[in-house]
Design a protein around this motif. Structure first.
Motif, short mmCIF file in Angstrom:
data_model
loop_
_atom_site.label_atom_id
_atom_site.label_comp_id
_atom_site.label_asym_id
_atom_site.label_seq_id
_atom_site.Cartn_x
_atom_site.Cartn_y
_atom_site.Cartn_z
N THR A 229 0.16 -0.61 -0.16
CA THR A 229 -0.14 -0.24 0.39
C THR A 229 0.88 0.80 0.33
OG1 THR A 229 -0.44 -0.35 2.43
CG2 THR A 229 -2.46 -1.43 1.48
N LEU A 230 2.75 1.20 0.52
CA LEU A 230 3.25 2.25 0.49
C LEU A 230 3.74 2.37 -0.91
CD1 LEU A 230 3.96 2.66 4.53
CD2 LEU A 230 2.09 3.71 3.44
N SER A 231 4.18 1.49 -1.71
CA SER A 231 4.60 1.22 -2.85
C SER A 231 4.44 2.25 -3.79
CB SER A 231 5.31 -0.58 -3.30
OG SER A 231 3.67 -0.79 -4.03
N GLY A 232 3.13 2.80 -3.70
CA GLY A 232 2.98 3.64 -5.32
C GLY A 232 2.57 2.35 -6.45
N TRP A 233 2.72 0.91 -6.26
CA TRP A 233 1.44 0.49 -6.93
C TRP A 233 1.03 -1.03 -5.75
CZ3 TRP A 233 3.34 -0.03 -11.60
CH2 TRP A 233 4.27 0.71 -12.14
N PRO A 234 0.02 0.25 -5.04
CA PRO A 234 -0.97 -0.93 -3.95
C PRO A 234 -1.92 -1.89 -4.39
CG PRO A 234 -1.97 0.78 -4.75
CD PRO A 234 -0.94 0.76 -5.78
N VAL A 235 -2.30 -2.73 -6.20
CA VAL A 235 -2.87 -3.21 -6.08
C VAL A 235 -2.70 -4.36 -7.26
CG1 VAL A 235 -4.89 -3.53 -7.67
CG2 VAL A 235 -5.24 -2.05 -6.41
N SER A 236 -2.16 -5.69 -6.64
CA SER A 236 -1.96 -6.49 -6.46
C SER A 236 -3.44 -7.65 -7.27
CB SER A 236 -1.26 -7.55 -5.56
OG SER A 236 -0.75 -9.26 -6.39
N VAL A 237 -2.59 -8.60 -8.86
CA VAL A 237 -3.60 -8.84 -9.47
C VAL A 237 -3.23 -10.34 -10.13
CG1 VAL A 237 -3.50 -7.11 -11.79
CG2 VAL A 237 -6.10 -8.53 -11.14
N SER A 238 -3.84 -11.41 -10.23
CA SER A 238 -3.52 -12.37 -10.45
C SER A 238 -4.51 -12.46 -12.27
CB SER A 238 -2.85 -13.52 -9.78
OG SER A 238 -2.35 -12.90 -8.65
N LEU A 239 -3.77 -13.19 -13.21
CA LEU A 239 -3.93 -13.81 -14.59
C LEU A 239 -3.65 -14.83 -14.88
CD1 LEU A 239 -3.77 -10.29 -16.46
CD2 LEU A 239 -5.77 -10.72 -14.58
N TRP A 240 -4.73 -15.89 -15.17
CA TRP A 240 -4.88 -16.49 -15.68
C TRP A 240 -5.20 -17.22 -17.22
CZ3 TRP A 240 -6.01 -16.73 -10.67
CH2 TRP A 240 -6.13 -17.07 -9.84
N ALA A 241 -3.93 -17.32 -17.97
CA ALA A 241 -3.42 -17.01 -19.58
C ALA A 241 -4.15 -18.33 -20.28
CB ALA A 241 -3.23 -16.11 -19.73
N ALA A 242 -4.18 -18.52 -20.76
CA ALA A 242 -3.75 -19.75 -22.07
C ALA A 242 -3.03 -18.83 -24.03
CB ALA A 242 -4.70 -20.39 -22.60
N VAL A 243 -1.85 -19.53 -24.07
CA VAL A 243 -1.59 -19.29 -25.20
C VAL A 243 -0.72 -20.26 -25.82
CG1 VAL A 243 0.37 -17.08 -23.89
CG2 VAL A 243 1.08 -19.55 -23.66
N PRO A 244 -0.69 -20.89 -26.82
CA PRO A 244 -0.11 -21.70 -27.38
C PRO A 244 1.22 -22.43 -26.94
CG PRO A 244 -0.56 -19.63 -29.15
CD PRO A 244 -0.83 -19.35 -27.68
N GLN A 245 1.53 -23.59 -27.01
CA GLN A 245 2.30 -23.93 -26.26
C GLN A 245 3.54 -24.11 -26.87
OE1 GLN A 245 2.20 -25.73 -22.75
NE2 GLN A 245 3.73 -25.01 -22.66
N SER A 246 4.38 -23.82 -28.60
CA SER A 246 4.98 -23.92 -28.85
C SER A 246 5.82 -22.78 -28.52
CB SER A 246 4.88 -24.27 -30.80
OG SER A 246 3.67 -22.75 -30.82
N GLN A 247 4.95 -21.32 -28.32
CA GLN A 247 5.24 -19.97 -28.14
C GLN A 247 5.35 -19.37 -27.23
OE1 GLN A 247 2.83 -17.14 -30.59
NE2 GLN A 247 1.77 -18.87 -32.01
N ALA A 248 4.48 -20.60 -25.76
CA ALA A 248 5.11 -20.00 -24.35
C ALA A 248 6.45 -19.37 -24.17
CB ALA A 248 4.53 -21.36 -23.68
N PRO A 249 7.60 -19.93 -24.38
CA PRO A 249 8.53 -19.84 -23.61
C PRO A 249 9.03 -17.98 -23.98
CG PRO A 249 8.81 -21.79 -24.22
CD PRO A 249 7.35 -21.50 -24.94
N HIS A 250 8.56 -18.58 -25.53
CA HIS A 250 8.91 -16.73 -25.97
C HIS A 250 8.37 -15.66 -25.78
CE1 HIS A 250 10.34 -13.78 -29.37
NE2 HIS A 250 9.29 -13.80 -29.68
#
Length: 366
Positions: A229-250
């Motif tokens: 809350t004091l960092s200037g970045w007080p909101v933390s959000v987590s996202l679950w996403a899907a990407v093509p597995q072959s492109q995931a590392p890049h």
């Protein structure tokens, strides 16, 4: 509230967590006593703190798991308080959305993870259900996140080997004599070598030599954190996403470079990427997600949660404002009750059922 000098000091300790106060003061244009007093004030108030832990698990390879926990009504905080004391639980968050708690934990192997989910969480009063995914790769994590208040020249003066404030990759499993030193260091990562020598029975010269070697091998992870809350970045959000597995590392490498991202992990399961970011406000969640999908059209966000209370972060317990309360030293999980319950189940599985039990089963199948 923190002032600009506080932010500069925290950033300096993120780059060089064990630099002496004279060096930090020279970089910031202050005397050593001033920065030392400032840091003491920040830590007393729980506004900032430093932690350290081995980068590699003592038994390689280790398993990093993200466990979603659903709690029965009225039991969430009791469950959180119980889980928070588990030494292998790294992060514990009370979150919004389709789960109550999100747990990040490290295990020696998949069997230990199964034991924890089945016999620890599964038997815990107040736990209704849980779902587990395993990280197949950690592309970035919170120890690499910076407030970015320093210039490149200041960062270079603090840590000549650091690039843009990011600690290099590396690490190896630690042996017993190193682990003993790291355990003593973790109670106060800035304590001098003389104090560590008193606590470990080593000479100050040996302590300095071992710490220098561990740093050179990048075997330790230091985290200088500031209350969210004091960092200037007080909101933390987590996202679950899907990407093509072959492109995931890049894609993961490019996503990890974004300013807001504190975690990017490849996962097992249909949602093969987990992202966590710190934002300026709740209003920024939708624009942030839009920027992600516009910049990376291969990415599809399937779910999102807001962290309501970061109960545990990097092995440290926090209050609802993200201020430091105390540390729970990180270490391997050891639970005799779960081991005994697993042993009982294994005995049952080893023993063929008797005639009466077999007949009862056949009758139910008919």
């Amino acid at each position: 509230m923190l002032d600009e000098l506080d932010y500069l000091l925290v950033t300096a300790l993120q780059v060089a967590p064990r630099a002496d106060w004279q060096t930090i003061g020279d970089v910031l244009g202050l005397d050593a006593s001033t920065v030392a007093r400032r840091w003491a004030r920040l830590t007393r108030a729980g506004h900032a703190w430093i932690s350290v832990h081995p980068k590699a698990h003592t038994h390689a390879p280790s398993v990093v798991a993200f466990i979603e926990v659903d709690c029965t009504a009225g039991r969430l905080h009791e469950v959180a308080a119980e889980i928070a004391e588990d030494p292998h639980v790294f992060n514990l968050e009370h979150v919004s959305g389709g789960r109550d708690l999100l747990v990040t934990a490290v295990f020696t192997d998949q069997a230990e993870l199964a034991r924890y989910v089945g016999f620890r969480l599964g038997s815990l009063d107040g736990v209704a259900s849980s779902r587990t995914q395993v990280a197949t790769a950690l592309h970035t994590e919170g120890s690499r996140w910076r407030l970015d208040r320093l210039t490149e020249e200041q960062r270079r003066r603090l840590a000549p080997t650091a690039t843009a404030g990011v600690r290099p990759q590396g690490g190896r499993p630690l042996q017993g004599h190193d682990l003993e030193l790291v355990r003593a260091l973790s109670e106060d990562p800035r304590q001098p070598a003389a104090r560590l020598a008193d606590r470990t029975g080593l000479s100050p010269t040996t302590v300095r030599r071992r710490l220098d070697r561990l740093d050179a091998e990048h075997a330790l992870v230091y985290r200088c954190e500031v209350a969210r809350t004091l960092s200037g970045w007080p909101v933390s959000v987590s996202l679950w996403a899907a990407v093509p597995q072959s492109q995931a590392p890049h894609l993961a490498e490019r996503i990890s470079a974004l300013r807001e991202i504190r975690l990017c992990a490849s996962l097992t399961g249909p949602h093969n990427l987990l992202l966590a970011g710190w934002l300026r406000s709740v209003d920024d969640i939708a624009p942030f997600e839009s920027r992600l999908t516009e910049r990376f059209p291969e990415l599809t966000v399937s779910d999102r949660v807001l962290t309501l209370w970061p109960v545990k972060l990097g092995g440290h317990l926090l209050d609802p404002q993200g201020r430091h309360l105390r540390a729970v030293p990180l270490g391997p999980w050891d639970d005799p009750r779960s081991e005994a319950a697993e042993a009982t189940l294994l005995d049952r599985l080893r023993t063929p059922p008797g005639p009466s039990r077999s007949a009862g089963v056949r009758g139910r199948l008919r």
